[in-house]
Scaffold this motif. Structure first.
Motif: not given
Length: 323
Positions: A153-163, A175-179, A182-185, A197-202
């Protein structure tokens, strides 16, 4: 050998004994109830009638990057020093692995009936496999087959890549999430808290007053016919498809994709009907790359614990012991 294995996420710590290459006496403890992992382990051992002195090894799968003596858990308040941990519990050594390293190794221990097919296909022999799973955070790892039949198994932190952004609607949400952040992973959306968060932003984007207060409420409303909640959950599935597809292209995981974690198994039928499959393969000139890649949802109860046991076994016996 009597060993203790743990799978520690942001919300829960799962512990078990590892004997004869099997897990026994599984218990799940909320991390918020204990100041330190050592305290949770003592409570677990007391609850199962085991003595600390009987332990010959400990392997903990932890959410976050693992290196050095000090470890800070990504999504809970715990911190850990390998040296202090061993001194406290009277151990000679502690094996720490990334939680999705363990999750990936757990895929080598799956039994019949613990996979649900989402996208039919055929695993390419010798190819890597992707393991991805929304839970308290978003875990990502790669599983590599070895020539001797074992797995690494190769570990990584792929959950923190850019959305990623694939539509004008997603661009507006981003754009709302970035406001706000800042960084949106990817984890900002593809997690339990991310769904809320997706529900509230929507709602903000659509000028709608939020009426749902937890991720479970969003999911329940979607599954009982609430059109707006359904559209939010649909967007969640589509974004998971985009991220999974990006990871497949990056790692060459034509052996298949495992959707693990605690969230998607709660709405499997919705997930299968969703736009996940289309967004997974929506990669322009590379879309045909995905034609034969199978995707499964993992329904096993404790694959992270199983994988922690495999990691410990591999340390003792080598990678070919991984199943």
């Amino acid at each position: 050998m009597t060993a203790l294995v743990g799978d520690i996420g942001g919300t829960n710590a799962r512990f078990a004994l590892w004997r004869n290459q099997k897990i026994e006496s599984v218990r799940v403890l909320p991390t918020v109830d204990y100041p330190r992992p050592e305290d949770a382990i003592r409570a677990y051992l007391q609850g199962t009638g085991q003595s600390v002195d009987a332990l010959q090894a400990v392997c903990l799968a932890c959410a976050g990057p693992v290196s050095g003596d000090e470890f800070a858990f990504t999504n809970n308040h715990w911190r850990l020093s390998r040296k202090a941990f061993c001194e406290d519990l009277g151990l000679s050594d502690l094996l720490l692995v990334n939680d999705f390293t363990a999750m990936a190794l757990g895929m080598t221990r799956l039994r019949e009936g613990e996979l649900i097919e989402v996208c039919p296909g055929r695993s390419e022999p010798g190819a890597a496999r992707l393991v991805i799973g929304p839970g308290t955070g978003l875990g990502v790892a790669t599983l590599l087959p070895l020539p001797d039949g074992g797995w690494r198994a190769l570990p990584g932190e792929g959950g923190h890549v850019c959305l990623p952004i694939g539509t004008s609607r997603e661009a507006a949400l981003w754009a709302r999430l970035h406001d706000k952040f800042g960084h949106v992973n990817a984890e900002a959306i593809l997690s339990g808290g991310g769904l809320l968060e997706l529900y509230r932003t929507s709602c903000v984007l659509d000028g709608k007053q939020p009426s749902l207060a937890t991720p479970a409420e969003v999911t329940a409303a979607a599954l009982t016919g609430d059109a707006y909640a359904s559209s939010v959950l649909e967007q969640f599935c589509v974004w998971l498809g985009r991220i999974a597809g990006d990871n497949v292209l990056t790692t060459g995981s034509r052996g298949g994709v495992y959707i693990a974690g605690g969230i998607v198994p709660r709405f499997v039928e919705f997930f299968i009907r969703s736009g996940f499959s289309q967004s997974f393969r929506d990669k322009g000139c590379m879309s045909r790359y995905f034609d034969e890649i199978p995707v499964w949802v993992v329904t096993a109860d404790y694959p992270g614990l199983e994988g922690a046991g495999v990691a410990l076994q591999q340390l003792l016996e080598g990678p070919s012991s991984g199943g």
